[in-house]
Design an enzyme around this catalytic site. Structure first.
Site, PDB file in Angstrom:
ATOM      1  N   GLU A 228      49.858   9.688  -7.909  1.00  0.00           N
ATOM      2  CA  GLU A 228      49.527  10.045  -9.412  1.00  0.00           C
ATOM      3  C   GLU A 228      48.519   9.228  -9.781  1.00  0.00           C
ATOM      4  O   GLU A 228      47.656   9.839 -10.770  1.00  0.00           O
ATOM      5  CB  GLU A 228      51.012   9.510 -10.030  1.00  0.00           C
ATOM      6  CG  GLU A 228      52.111  11.004  -9.648  1.00  0.00           C
ATOM      7  CD  GLU A 228      51.483  12.322 -10.405  1.00  0.00           C
ATOM      8  OE1 GLU A 228      51.145  12.191 -11.419  1.00  0.00           O
ATOM      9  OE2 GLU A 228      51.576  13.391  -9.634  1.00  0.00           O
TER      10      GLU A 228
ATOM     11  N   LYS B 238      49.643   5.621 -14.862  1.00  0.00           N
ATOM     12  CA  LYS B 238      50.414   6.648 -14.613  1.00  0.00           C
ATOM     13  C   LYS B 238      51.688   6.330 -13.622  1.00  0.00           C
ATOM     14  O   LYS B 238      51.651   5.239 -12.818  1.00  0.00           O
ATOM     15  CB  LYS B 238      49.847   7.821 -13.759  1.00  0.00           C
ATOM     16  CG  LYS B 238      48.502   8.313 -14.730  1.00  0.00           C
ATOM     17  CD  LYS B 238      47.932   9.748 -14.111  1.00  0.00           C
ATOM     18  CE  LYS B 238      49.078  10.774 -14.391  1.00  0.00           C
ATOM     19  NZ  LYS B 238      48.504  12.109 -14.233  1.00  0.00           N
TER      20      LYS B 238
END
Length: 347
Positions: A325, A319
């Protein structure tokens, strides 16, 4: 006489079950990583932890096949990049349903199709295609006599113009007539529900001077009183959800139900991502699970169960964006827990 008594007993049991039903916990199964276990292994991992609801972001054939006969219900997604074609032509959605739903259903328990994801903030500007795409997908399901699958689309809290206090929740004016009202009308007519991606982490980390960590993590706190209706909020997530309920209510859609399609807390973050650590992630997700499984709704909708998909199943190493994230997972790719929290009432 016996048959009458039997029918009455069934009605009583149904009402009893409804009155004492609890909310549900599902999990988002993202796959933006190069080190995840196989879908078959994932099914066994979910079953070993009592998880019975999973949300996907596409209709990957290997994944849908792996869930066949598992007893786990699946929510699948039609990606944003397909919205324009899905909006323009029912023949496109007919083909999509024939290719992505019919080969797997009902052995794979597909519960819902999410048309797009956070479309209102999509840089490709796919908003104008959303409702037509939803209607075409639904029409294709009806055409093939698959009427039990719900159709919805997740919205981010950024669709709101105002979220505080909760009773003043409102949608952005430019979205209301073109898309919000038609979407809510569609959801109501088809018996579906609005899907909301809500992350108290973002609000907390941007406002640590005004939002307490206890309030964000469902820990004991004095709460915040809504000045308009007197309701007291003990958690930020409930305040966020009630802002969406209020926004819908202001448009005359008090009776559309809600599912939290994403919520979570990262176990690691960059230096400026205040609060991103394992203790807080365990606190948020663990307390949320306990809160959901009590069966109580929000202050504004106390009789409606909370149905929540945690984000996410795994840490995903591919990601992009800040460190957080990559670190929303409850599990590492080797299937070990990032932290230990209950996922069912028996845990």
């Amino acid at each position: 006489m016996a048959s009458t008594i039997f029918i009455s007993l069934l009605i009583f049991l149904s009402l009893f079950s409804t009155a004492f039903s609890n909310g549900s916990i599902g999990i988002n199964y993202g796959r933006i990583a190069d080190n995840l276990p196989s879908p078959t292994q994932v099914v066994q991992l979910l079953k070993s932890h009592g998880l019975t609801k999973v949300k996907l972001f596409d209709t990957n054939a290997e994944v849908l096949t792996a869930f066949s006969g598992s007893g786990i219900s699946i929510t699948v997604g039609l990606p944003n990049e397909q919205l324009q074609q899905a909006s323009a032509s029912q023949s496109y959605t007919d083909t999509w349903v024939q290719s992505n739903i019919i080969p797997y259903y009902p052995n794979t328990l597909i519960e819902a199709i999410l048309v797009g994801n956070e479309v209102f903030v999509d840089p490709q500007n796919t908003t104008t295609f959303l409702v037509n795409a939803m209607q075409n997908i639904y029409a294709s399901l009806v055409k093939f006599n698959i009427v039990s699958i719900k159709v919805s689309s997740p919205i981010a809290l950024s669709a709101l113009a105002n979220s505080y206090p909760s009773s003043s929740g409102s949608f952005k004016p430019e979205l209301i007539e073109p898309v919000i009202k038609p979407m809510l009308k569609f959801l109501k007519q088809t018996g579906s529900y609005i899907m909301v991606n809500a992350y108290p982490f973002f609000a907390y980390t941007a406002n640590t001077d005004t939002i307490s960590l206890d309030y964000a993590l469902f820990r004991a706190n004095e709460g915040q009183k809504d000045p308009n209706n007197g309701l007291v909020y003990k958690s930020l997530l409930e305040a966020q959800l009630d802002a969406v309920y209020s926004a819908m209510g202001s448009l005359g859609f008090d009776d559309v139900k809600m599912v939290v399609s994403e919520t979570g807390w990262p176990s690691k973050g960059d230096e400026n991502e205040v609060g991103a650590n394992e203790d807080n992630a365990a606190g948020y997700n663990g307390n949320l699970v306990r809160r959901v499984l009590t069966g109580h709704g929000t202050p504004l909708r106390p009789n409606e169960d909370l149905n929540v998909f945690l984000f996410a199943l795994f840490n995903e190493d591919l990601k992009t964006g800040p460190t957080s994230e990559k670190n929303y997972g409850l599990f590492y790719p080797d299937e070990k827990k990032v932290y230990d929290i209950p996922l069912t009432t028996g845990a």
